[in-house]
Every structure is written in structure tokens, then in C-alpha cells.
Write an enzyme that holds these catalytic residues in place. Structure first.
Site, short mmCIF file in Angstrom:
data_model
loop_
_atom_site.label_atom_id
_atom_site.label_comp_id
_atom_site.label_asym_id
_atom_site.label_seq_id
_atom_site.Cartn_x
_atom_site.Cartn_y
_atom_site.Cartn_z
N ASP A 212 0.81 -1.22 0.00
CA ASP A 212 0.00 0.00 0.00
C ASP A 212 0.83 1.26 0.00
OD1 ASP A 212 -2.73 -0.69 0.02
OD2 ASP A 212 -2.55 -1.41 2.07
C1 BGC Z 1 0.25 1.29 6.30
C2 BGC Z 1 -0.08 0.07 5.49
C3 BGC Z 1 -1.57 -0.01 5.33
C4 BGC Z 1 -2.09 1.29 4.71
C5 BGC Z 1 -3.57 1.30 4.46
C6 BGC Z 1 -0.36 2.52 5.70
O1 BGC Z 1 -0.13 3.61 6.53
O2 BGC Z 1 1.65 1.42 6.41
O3 BGC Z 1 0.43 -1.10 6.11
O4 BGC Z 1 -1.90 -1.08 4.52
O5 BGC Z 1 -1.75 2.37 5.53
O6 BGC Z 1 -4.33 1.52 5.57
C1 NOJ Z 2 -1.68 -3.77 5.39
C2 NOJ Z 2 -2.84 -3.86 4.49
O1 NOJ Z 2 -3.97 -4.31 5.22
C3 NOJ Z 2 -2.58 -4.81 3.35
O2 NOJ Z 2 -3.66 -4.80 2.46
C4 NOJ Z 2 -1.30 -4.42 2.65
O3 NOJ Z 2 -1.09 -5.34 1.63
C5 NOJ Z 2 -0.15 -4.36 3.61
N1 NOJ Z 2 -0.48 -3.48 4.68
C6 NOJ Z 2 1.14 -3.92 2.96
O4 NOJ Z 2 1.13 -2.56 2.66
#
Ligand code: BGC
Ligand code: NOJ
Length: 805
Positions: A483
Site C-alpha cells: 500500500d
Molecule cells: C500502512 C499500510 C496499510 C495502509 C492502508 C499505511 O499507513 O503502512 O500497512 O496497509 O496504511 O491503511
Molecule cells: C496492510 C494492508 O492491510 C494490506 O492490504 C497491505 O497489503 C499491507 N499493509 C502492505 O502494505
């Protein structure tokens, strides 16, 4: 250092001190009503949706990270204390917490008075039961006052924490003997209320927070409790609560049990009221009457234990390694069910006020629980698919209460469509139930616009093919699995979301990771087409997946590892040419598990590079070297200090990809080592470093370049649970559901001489015994079998499978 111990017989984790490094929590509830409960009794409850239907309040970001939940105060001889230590904080003579499957027991003792509090949500009921037993262990009688307290949330959790100009005026309650009702907004559009009851006459009550706490009192020392006198307050606006007070005398050796019920009820619109202004309490009374005796509560707790026995009984092993057994048999599967229920919505790290259910997250969670609850998995797939758009792209999240796409998180995460294929294929492999492919499923939740699930899968596949970049690799959109790799969102604005500010649609940024997914799930899709579709689509899908494999070999290889991506300017991401972020874990794991580069030797080389560059004693880091400054062309990933989260943390979710890749490439030792390094039960002795619960996975462990190497965060709600279970069950132990039947592919490390397993598959119990003898062979019910697939034997309810490796 350890703070407790596993008890595998009772399937509990026992905690011996309230002072765990962080609150160590458990989840209560299976379908509608959910509660979080910490080892000191903190937490919160909600019905279905932690954002839109919150029942009790929780204060985030609090000093002292635990709060809320069910509060009990025992007042005896001028002292007050709580069975689970909080909220009173009075030191206890004895303390113990036991987290079990769907229940938690808190036990405290002070001055010879023992309190035991069992909390659980009965199956099929929208309530939490708190069974509190007080036992006088001394030789003299004890006069005791008992106070309870919960604080209501005004339903919509973010609004509850913000909209005070309104909320301080809306709170409403009703009081009916020992039942305290919360009915805020029931007068208008809500047809639901909550209540807190106890099965004994009360000596007093409070429903107004200020009256109960006093002007300067806190939850640790409410004025009413200190003075031993409820105010009998009736809330009107401000902060409604529910608190009972009870008085009792316990003779020497005597015990007494109280049954508290925290319940949630809905009424039909036409039946909202008992009389003008008085809520219809019939459903609450019925619910209370189901849990008013100790026998009823014991029966409900037994039913819950039976439910977990039969669920977990679907996959059990005996390997001789007690930590492996306890993770596979109990905790990993348990965590898979929790992620199924809650996705990433509500934990002590996920507030439940932001994210709903992730599309990508829920699809991956399904890989870990489809063998446990195939029927519920079927429904989940249809729910998820219904937020897809006609072009195959999808909302990134949905709210469980409304089952509609969540506009805040938006769309355009280009890996999403392929996860739908991944989970549909997992369901088909597990169940063989192809009728799901013919189910009519809406686009964008529009019931007037539906197509078969098969057509949804076709559109998922097509979406990737129609969104390719300059090298023929899939376009990344706002982000893929990672993400935080935001190659089209150039944010300068403090506080702006890195992911939703898509302001730089380059049409160029490409993802090698999505390409690997396309190869893997494109082939799954082709297999689905071959069996249940037509030859032409099968051919098209296969050749597109094969072509993508060539593209990865041509444009996704960096010399010693797979590249991660091309950015908006065509620059490489995850290349030795980069100054930082030279190697990323995701494409190494996923390309190899998809079979890319096996023949060419790239797979082995890539895995060697992972070992050399990313592997640490606490797990495999996401990337190295970490980004030391903000790069707006890369996005959120470079916003984290080095070693945290996606910027080079040990992101546990993709460690199993590398472990699976090692099994595919044929290194069982390293595959198991990767499994072991992040597996919580193997880290139990390091609890002071690791800090999160030793019975569940966390999303992230701080990486080698961080200041807090080895410290975990974001426990419980992580795709790590599902992927690890896929890894250990299907690739290491090698019990793998195939389209035509169960397959066996054990890939065991040398220290394991074999194992026994029971695996329920399509209604048949497979009793598997694997022994290391130096050669691969399978016998099914005494008959030799060619290859890895056990041919189904219709009509047989038990199969004996002997495997040698
Ligand atoms: C986090 C991710 C997460 C994303 C969406 C980011 O701040 O580092 O792990 O998936 O937010 O909520
Ligand atoms: C947490 C999110 O829930 C997931 O969808 C994502 O793939 C990982 N973070 C990595 O960014």
C-alpha cells in the site's frame, strides 16, 4: 523472558502478570456481536461493524494503553480492587488471565477474597456474558460491595469521538430494575438499543458518567465506588454509562456467582415501542432469560468449546515438535478465523473507526479459513465480488454493516482484481463446488446489475490485461499489495493520504509483483476455464500468463534478483542501480512461488539474494537499504523511519511467500527456518523484545535498520495468519487441496522425522501419516498411488494415507 505459558490441553494461553509489555488481547464473538478483551479486562464491543455500530467506548492513544471494556470493582474493608487489575490498579495477591478460544478468564485475589471473571459471547447471540464468581477463602465472613460499569458509545464511533456539540445532548437511557438500557437515537432513526444486566437485585445503579465518577474521579477510582454508594443517576445527554452496585455477605468458604449480560437488540420498525417513549424490551428480556442461571451459562460455554473442537478438528497434526503443533492445531487457525471475521477493522492497533473490510485483505484471509467454514467462505466471496466494478476494478474496502464500497479508500489498487481469482480458486480447490461460479453477483452493489461470478473473474483477469505499461508489465495504479509504494501519487501536502491523492496518472508506473500474481492466478483462472468455461478462454488465459512470465524474465530481472517496479518516469525501483531500496522481498517470493525463473536459475539466485541481503534472526526484511529521506515519487514507503513498516520492517505477511518459494525451489531447511523465525510460539522466550502476544502473528517486526530491531507491532489482524497457514499446511506439511482431490507434497526439514495428521476434506476424513525414509511414495488405503493426488474414493468416510519422503 516469558510472561505466561501455553496450555495446549485447554488450548489456552495463561498470563501471569497484568504487566505484559503491551495489552495482550483476545477476541470474543463469531458472527454479529464482537468484543475485544485484554489481559486486564480492557477493550470494546460492537455489533458487526466497529465503526458504525459501536456498543462500548474505547479511548485511543491513551496514556496507559489499555482502557474501557467491562469494569468491575470490589469494595471490601475500605479497599477497592478489580479482578483483572484494571481499572483499579490495586496490587493483587494473585493474578491470572487465561485467553482461550472465544473466551477469557480473569482471576484476581485480595485479602482472601478470590474473584473469577469469565467473559464470552455465546454462539448465535448478540451479547457478551460476564460470569463473576466471588469466593471467600478466609475463616471469617466478608461484607462486600460489587460495582460494575460499562461506558456506552453513541453508536457511530468516529462521530462519538468528535461531534460533542450534538452528542452531549442526545444520550438517553431507561432503567428497569437490574437492567440498564442505552437508547440514544432510538427516538429517531435507530431501531436498536443495548443493555447491561445482572441476574440479582441491585442496591443501586448509575447511568450518568459524571455522577458515577465525580468531578475529579477517574475510572480507577470512581467517587461512587470510593464512597460505596451509587447515585442512582438517570443520564440525560452527556455520557451515558451503565453501572450496578450489589451488596453481599459471604460466609467463610462461601462463593456466589453473578451473571452480567451486555446485550444488543433490534426491533422491527412497527414494533419499536412498548408505549409512547418506552422501548420495546421484549427481545432484551428474552435474551436475559436465556442466561439467567449458571446452568444456562455453563451450557453456552460448553457449546462454544464444542464449536471450536469441531472446527479445529478439521485440521490437526502431531509432529513431535510441540511449538509447531500448537501453532498449527490451535493458534494459527484461531487467528485465521479472527481475521475472517474482522479483516483489518478492529484491534488495539486498528481503531475500527477507519478501515472497513479490505477487498485484498478479505480475499487473502479466505485462503486461511476456507477449510474451516467453507459455507461462510462461499458467502464471503459473493459479498466481496459484489463491490467490483464492471471493468473488473473494485472498491478497495467495504463496510461490513452496509456491504457497500467505501468511498474514502477509493479504487485503483491494481492488484485487487487478481485476489478475487485467488480466493475463488482456493474455494473451488477446497470444496469442488462449482455452482458458485454460476451465482449472480452485482457490480458496485447494484442488485439490478448482476453477472455470474465466473464473469466477475473474467473481468478481473481482463482488467490486468487491458492495463499494461510500457514494458508490458501491469500498471500499478495507486499501489499494489504494498500500500505504501505509491508511484502515481505525488504528495506534498502534510497529512494528506498518500494513497488517495492520485494526482499523477503517469500511465507508466508498472509492478513486477502484479505480474507475478498474474502468472500465478492467471494459470489458476485458466484451470477454472478449462474445467468450467470454454477452450478458447482457457487458451487465451494460458498464453497471456505465459507471455507475462516472459515479460518478467525480460524486463523484471535485475541480475541477482527480481526488480520491484518501474516508477512514473520509467526508472527502476528495487534495483542495484538504486541508491536505497535496492532489493524488495515481494517479487522474490511471489515470482518464485509462481514458478517464474525456476528453469533459468533466476529463482535460486533471487532466493540467495534474499538470504544475503534481507534475512535476519527475527525474519526477512521488506527491503534494503531503507529509505533515509522522503521521496515523493515513491510515496508513503519513504515516509517511515528506516526499519519500520514497509520501509524495511520485517513485514511478516510476505515472509511465508519466501518460505513457499523455498519449498518450490527445493530447500526445505530454509523454508522451515523462515517459518520458525517469525512464528510467535518460537519467540515466546523473547517476549520482552518481541512484546506482542506470543500466540498470534503481528503485522510487522522492526527491521535490522530500525532503532528497535525485533519489536513487533499490529498484532492479530494481518494477512500473515492466512498466508502462514497456507505455507505450513500446504507447502511444508504439504497437505494441499487440489481441484481433483487432496494432494500430498511434504517438504520437511531434516529435524522432523515425519508427522501424523487428520484433515477433513470434502466430507471425508483423511488420516495422513508421513515418514522420512528417503524416497517418495504414497499408499491410499493400502493401495499404491502414482504421483501426488489421492484419487477420491466416493462413499468412503475415512481414508488412511501413508506417505514416505
Ligand atoms: C500502512 C499500510 C496499510 C495502509 C492502508 C499505511 O499507513 O503502512 O500497512 O496497509 O496504511 O491503511
Ligand atoms: C496492510 C494492508 O492491510 C494490506 O492490504 C497491505 O497489503 C499491507 N499493509 C502492505 O502494505
Amino acid at each position: 523472558m516469558k510472561y505466561g505459558a501455553f496450555d495446549d490441553k485447554t488450548r489456552e494461553y495463561r498470563i501471569d502478570t497484568p504487566a505484559t509489555p503491551l495489552p495482550w488481547i483476545n477476541y470474543l464473538g463469531n458472527d454479529g456481536f464482537f468484543s475485544l478483551i485484554s489481559n486486564t479486562g480492557g477493550g470494546y464491543s460492537f455489533f458487526r461493524d466497529a465503526k458504525l455500530r459501536r456498543i462500548t467506548r474505547y479511548r485511543y492513544n491513551n496514556a496507559g494503553p489499555d482502557d474501557g471494556g467491562r469494569r468491575y470493582y470490589i469494595r471490601e474493608g475500605g479497599e477497592i480492587w478489580s479482578p483483572g487489575f484494571l481499572p483499579c490498579r490495586t496490587p493483587l495477591d494473585r493474578y491470572q488471565c487465561r485467553h482461550g478460544l472465544g473466551y477469557t478468564v480473569l482471576e484476581g485475589e485480595k485479602n482472601g477474597l478470590a474473584a473469577s471473571l469469565t467473559c464470552f459471547v455465546p454462539l448465535g447471540e448478540a451479547c457478551e456474558i460476564n460470569r463473576l464468581t466471588l469466593h471467600n477463602r478466609t475463616g471469617s465472613p466478608k461484607n462486600i460491595q460489587l460495582f460494575s460499569a460499562v461506558e456506552w458509545c453513541l453508536w457511530n464511533a468516529p462521530d462519538d469521538a468528535q461531534n460533542f456539540q450534538r452528542n452531549y445532548n442526545t444520550g438517553e437511557v431507561e432503567i428497569d430494575g437490574s437492567v440498564l438500557y442505552h437508547k440514544t437515537e432510538y427516538r429517531e432513526r435507530r431501531n436498536h438499543y443495548a443493555f447491561f444486566s445482572v441476574n440479582a437485585p441491585v442496591s443501586g445503579f448509575d447511568t450518568d458518567r459524571e455522577a458515577f465518577l465525580g468531578r475529579f474521579g477517574g475510572w480507577d477510582a470512581p467517587a461512587a465506588v470510593i464512597e460505596g454508594k451509587s447515585r442512582n443517576s438517570v443520564a440525560s445527554g452527556w455520557s451515558p454509562i451503565a453501572s450496578h452496585s450489589l451488596e453481599l455477605t459471604l460466609a467463610p468458604g462461601e462463593s456466589r456467582t453473578f451473571l452480567f449480560v451486555l446485550g444488543y437488540c433490534e426491533n422491527p420498525e412497527e414494533d419499536k415501542w412498548e408505549q409512547r417513549g418506552v422501548i420495546n424490551k421484549a427481545p432484551a428480556r428474552a435474551m436475559i432469560s436465556r442466561f439467567s442461571t449458571e446452568e444456562q451459562v455453563r451450557a453456552a460455554l460448553d457449546a462454544l468449546k464444542d464449536y471450536w473442537d469441531s472446527l479445529l478438528g478439521r485440521f490437526q497434526i502431531e509432529s513431535g515438535d510441540e511449538r509447531l503443533d500448537r501453532m498449527v492445531n490451535i493458534w494459527n487457525q484461531y487467528q485465521c478465523m479472527v481475521t475472517f471475521n474482522l479483516s483489518r477493522s478492529a484491534s488495539y492497533f486498528e481503531s475500527g473507526t477507519g478501515r472497513g473490510m479490505g477487498f485484498r485483505d478479505s480475499c487473502q484471509d479466505l485462503l486461511g479459513f476456507v477449510h474451516l467454514v467453507p459455507d461462510r467462505a462461499r458467502q464471503r466471496i459473493l459479498d466481496i465480488a459484489s463491490i467490483q466494478f464492471e471493468d473488473g476494478s473494485t472498491w478497495h474496502q467495504y463496510q461490513p454493516l452496509t456491504r457497500r464500497g467505501n468511498a474514502d479508500a477509493g479504487t485503483g489498487f491494481n492488484d485487487d482484481p487478481l485476489w478475487l481469482i485467488a480466493c475463488a480458486a482456493a474455494y473451488l480447490r477446497e470444496t469442488g463446488d462449482s455452482s458458485i461460479l454460476r451465482e449472480q453477483v452485482p457490480f458496485d452493489s447494484n442488485p439490478n446489475h448482476t453477472q455470474s461470478l465466473f464473469e466477475h473473474l473474467r473481468r478481473s483477469f481482463r482488467y490486468i490485461l487491458t492495463h499494461l505499461g510500457p514494458h508490458g508489465l501491469p500498471l500499478i495504479g495507486r499501489a499494489d499489495w504494498n500500500d505504501c509504494l505509491n508511484l502515481n501519487c505525488f504528495s506534498d501536502e502534510p497529512g494528506e493520504s498518500f494513497q488517495t491523492c492520485a494526482n499523477f496518472e503517469s500511465g507508466k508506473a508498472e509492478s513486477v509483483f502484479i505480474a507475478a500474481m498474474f502468472v500465478k492466478y492467471g494459470r489458476e483462472y485458466a484451470e477454472i476455464c478449462r474445467r468450467w468455461g470454454n477452450a478458447e478462454e482457457t487458451e487465451k488465459a494460458l498464453s497471456a500468463a505465459n507471455e507475462m512470465e516472459q515479460v518478467v524474465l525480460r524486463s523484471g530481472w535485475d541480475g541477482e534478483w527480481f526488480l520491484r517496479a518501474y516508477d512514473a518516469f520509467g526508472g527502476k525501483v528495487g534495483s542495484r542501480e538504486c541508491e536505497e531500496g535496492q532489493i524488495y522481498i515481494e517479487p522474490q517470493g511471489f515470482c518464485v512461488l509462481a514458478g517464474i525463473g525456476l528453469k533459468e536459475g533466476y529463482a535460486k539466485t533471487a532466493l540467495e539474494s534474499v538470504k544475503k541481503q534481507l534475512t535476519t534472526k527475527f525474519g526477512t526484511c521488506l527491503l534494503t537499504p531503507c529509505y533515509t529521506s522522503y521521496h515523493k515519487e515513491l510515496g508513503e514507503i519513504s515516509s517511515y523511519p528506516p526499519g519500520f513498516k514497509e520501509n524495511g520492517g520485517i513485514f511478516c505477511h510476505n515472509n511465508p511467500w519466501v518460505s513457499i518459494a523455498e519449498t518450490v525451489a527445493g530447500d526445505p531447511e530454509e523454508a522451515f527456518e523462515i517459518y520458525r523465525r517469525t512464528c510467535p510460539a518460537y519467540l515466546e522466550e523473547l517476549s520482552d523484545i518481541h512484546r506482542t502476544e506470543p500466540y498470534v502473528y503481528s503485522q510487522m517486526i522492526a527491521g535490522m535498520e530500525s532503532t528497535r530491531f525485533g519489536e513487533a507491532k499490529n498484532s492479530w489482524l494481518t494477512g500473515t495468519a492466512a498466508w502462514t497457514f497456507v505455507n505450513v499446511s500446504q507447502y511444508i506439511l504439504g497437505i494441499r487441496p487440489g481441484f481433483d482431490g487432496l494432494e500430498l507434497w511434504p517438504c520437511l526439514p531434516a529435524f522432523l522425522p515425519g508427522y501424523r495428521a487428520v484433515r477433513l476434506f470434502r466430507g471425508t476424513e483423511y488420516r495422513v501419516s508421513v515418514k522420512r525414509t528417503g524416497g517418495f511414495s504414497i499408499r491410499a488405503d493400502g493401495q499404491p498411488v502414482e504421483g501426488h493426488l489421492i484419487p477420491p474414493a466416493p462413499g468412503k468416510s475415512v481414508r488412511e494415507i501413508e506417505v514416505t519422503v
